[in-house]
Design an enzyme around this catalytic site. Structure first.
Site, short mmCIF file in Angstrom:
data_model
loop_
_atom_site.label_atom_id
_atom_site.label_comp_id
_atom_site.label_asym_id
_atom_site.label_seq_id
_atom_site.Cartn_x
_atom_site.Cartn_y
_atom_site.Cartn_z
N HIS A 138 2.80 -4.62 -4.27
CA HIS A 138 4.25 -4.84 -4.23
C HIS A 138 4.78 -5.46 -5.53
O HIS A 138 5.99 -5.43 -5.78
CB HIS A 138 4.65 -5.70 -3.02
CG HIS A 138 4.35 -7.15 -3.14
ND1 HIS A 138 3.27 -7.75 -2.53
CD2 HIS A 138 5.00 -8.16 -3.79
CE1 HIS A 138 3.27 -9.05 -2.78
NE2 HIS A 138 4.30 -9.32 -3.55
N ASP A 168 -2.07 -3.61 0.07
CA ASP A 168 -1.16 -4.22 -0.91
C ASP A 168 -1.92 -4.67 -2.16
O ASP A 168 -1.70 -5.77 -2.67
CB ASP A 168 -0.41 -5.41 -0.28
CG ASP A 168 0.78 -5.84 -1.14
OD1 ASP A 168 1.22 -5.05 -1.98
OD2 ASP A 168 1.25 -6.98 -0.96
N GLY A 243 6.52 -15.12 -7.21
CA GLY A 243 5.94 -15.11 -8.55
C GLY A 243 4.45 -15.37 -8.52
O GLY A 243 3.73 -15.01 -9.45
N SER A 245 2.55 -13.95 -6.32
CA SER A 245 1.93 -12.73 -5.77
C SER A 245 1.00 -12.08 -6.76
O SER A 245 1.36 -11.83 -7.91
CB SER A 245 3.01 -11.73 -5.37
OG SER A 245 3.71 -12.17 -4.23
N LEU A 301 -11.16 7.58 12.67
CA LEU A 301 -11.68 7.94 13.98
C LEU A 301 -10.79 8.97 14.66
O LEU A 301 -11.26 9.88 15.32
CB LEU A 301 -11.81 6.68 14.83
CG LEU A 301 -12.53 6.79 16.17
CD1 LEU A 301 -13.95 7.33 15.98
CD2 LEU A 301 -12.59 5.43 16.86
N GLY A 302 -9.47 8.82 14.49
CA GLY A 302 -8.53 9.80 15.06
C GLY A 302 -8.01 9.44 16.42
O GLY A 302 -7.87 10.33 17.28
N VAL A 303 -7.73 8.15 16.65
CA VAL A 303 -7.16 7.74 17.93
C VAL A 303 -5.93 6.88 17.68
O VAL A 303 -5.81 6.22 16.65
CB VAL A 303 -8.18 6.94 18.77
CG1 VAL A 303 -9.32 7.81 19.21
CG2 VAL A 303 -8.69 5.71 18.01
#
Length: 503
Positions: A138, A168, A243, A245, A301-303
């Site tokens: 960010h 992030d 600042g 971050s 996993l696809g759930v």
């Protein structure tokens, strides 16, 4: 004569006492030299257990007068980042609309836009001698120009090697060599109460160091980067401000154990003692992939999943409230191929307990695609083990998504109608979708927090709902007890627990 006898008696007594003291001292000295324990006698005072004073904890010694020897070697490796972002601001067709007084009534007017520059500040730190820098995504997101200033005041234009919005994190590169990198420590060894230091450039005032402790570990539900973010934050009371971050959170060995990322402000403009940092163990894997590939490749996993609450646990016959429930399974996904079904409750992933949606997301995304994993599930009163092979998470689908609708309440105030193929078409659902569609929800009803207009209720307490008559019958059977709904929302199914008392 009597006086002399009395005096002689007292002399005798004093001599005996003196001899006893001397003998005791000699005995004690001998016993001590020869390693024998000493026993003392005295008045025994009974003490109640509740009055017992606990022993003081073992001390590791007094705090040092200064932490300069820890912090000063790290300071040259912390950098300060300034960014420029160009945004388009709308103009107004009339001079009147440039006045805020008129705009509050008429709003923005259609017309051309004017590009404007926005400036922002952040922090980062060197991770390789050749100018590779780790910071927050960010800090640099959308930037058209990124400048890095070193501690010796040299300024460089930076390029982005890669970003990962889900954690992030971002990796930058400046054109120089001979820099001193910081060492990443092991965040898994952190304990609540450990001393830490945050280094950065808060509010652009310049190089600043603050001290605090680890307040908590494993924090999630921090509102950054959207619903797909991967969160396992360290919480600290070391002052972190705008600042900071991207700056390092270091331990008493001078190692980076976190990347300062977010704060809770409580409505203020700065620190109130609740800050969050990305653990170094999570950052290390992301950083290495961004350097090598410019992106992060994760398993999937696809759930779609939800947290299990007490109502769900009871309805599914789960002995205790644990795991996450599978709301739906992506077709042809790793989960589908391994036989995972909607309504399964995932208890463990690769032998590690799953206590929340964030747990599973974090565990799955740390495993590379193509890896065979073990998943323990609870289905129809039995525990099963399946072994899916994780697939690569696509940008379109992302990895495991949290779709928990949260705690519900009674269904009074909810108006429904039978779902027809025509209504299904209007909702962009398949014509063969079954159930009842929510026509309205009383805004004063607690159900408004869980259901919304256009939701399709397909099951009540694991029983299929085909029409309004069946819906009403199942609700009568439930009486004033909590119910479990399977809801189709926009083509995706989720489980929602509804409690009459709103708890």
């Amino acid at each position: 004569m009597k006086k002399n006898a009395t005096r002689s008696w007292w002399v005798f007594v004093v001599a005996i006492v003196f001899a006893g003291v001397v003998a005791g001292g000699v005995l004690g000295s001998w016993a001590s030299r020869n390693g024998y324990p000493l026993f003392t006698s005295g008045v025994l005072t009974p003490t109640l257990a509740s009055d017992t004073v606990p022993a003081a904890p073992a001390s590791t010694g007094p705090l040092p007068d200064s932490f300069a020897s820890i912090i000063q070697p790290d300071l040259p490796s912390v950098v300060y980042i300034s960014t420029t972002t160009v945004v388009n601001r709308p103009t107004y067709n009339s001079p009147f609309f440039n006045d805020p007084f008129f705009r509050q009534f008429f709003g923005p007017q259609a017309g051309p836009t004017v590009p404007q520059k926005q400036h922002a500040l952040g922090s980062g730190f060197i991770i390789r001698p050749d100018g590779v820098i780790l910071t927050n995504n960010h800090v640099v997101r959308g930037a058209t120009d990124i400048r890095v200033t070193l501690s010796d005041k040299r300024e460089f234009k930076a390029k982005v090697l890669g970003t990962d919005p889900r954690t992030d994190l971002a990796v930058l590169k400046i054109d120089t060599t001979g820099l001193t990198p910081l060492q990443l420590g092991n965040s898994s060894q952190l304990r609540v109460g450990d001393i830490v230091f945050a280094i950065g450039d808060p509010f652009g005032v310049g190089e600043t160091v603050t001290m605090g402790i680890i307040s908590a570990k494993g924090r999630s539900n921090v509102s950054i980067e959207g619903p797909q973010s991967i969160q396992d934050f360290i919480q600290t009371d070391a002052a972190i401000n705008p600042g900071n971050s991207g700056g390092p959170l270091i331990n008493t060995r001078g190692q980076v154990i976190g990347i300062d990322t977010a704060i809770v402000t409580g409505g203020s403009q700065g620190n109130i003692g609740i800050g969050f940092a990305i653990p170094s163990d999570l950052a290390r894997n992301v950083m290495n992939q961004l350097i090598a590939h410019g992106k992060v490749i994760r398993g999937q996993l696809g759930v779609n999943i939800s947290n299990v609450d007490a109502v769900m646990a009871k309805q599914f016959g789960l002995p205790k409230t644990e795991g996450v429930i599978v709301d739906s399974v992506e077709p042809d996904s790793a989960a589908a191929k391994a036989g995972i079904e909607r309504g399964d409750i995932i208890l463990k992933f690769n032998g590690e307990p799953v206590s929340s949606m964030n747990d599973l997301v974090l565990q799955v995304t740390q495993v590379p695609p193509g890896t065979k994993v073990n998943v323990e599930i609870f289905r129809n009163g039995k525990t099963l083990n399946v072994s899916p092979v994780l697939e690569e998470a696509s940008a379109a689908k992302g990895a495991e998504q949290s779709s928990n609708a949260g705690q519900g309440s009674a269904l009074q105030g909810v108006q429904v109608q039978t779902l027809t193929p025509q209504i299904a078409g209007q909702l962009n659902l398949s014509p063969d979708t079954y159930g009842v569609v929510v026509a309205s929800v009383d805004p004063n009803s607690p159900a408004a927090n869980s259901l919304e207009r256009g939701d399709v209720i397909q099951e009540i307490n694991r029983k299929r709902v085909s029409n309004v008559t069946g819906y009403a019958q199942l609700l009568r059977q439930a009486g004033d007890q909590p119910v479990l709904l399977l809801v189709n929302r926009g083509g995706q199914t989720i489980f929602v627990s509804i409690s009459p008392n709103g708890e």
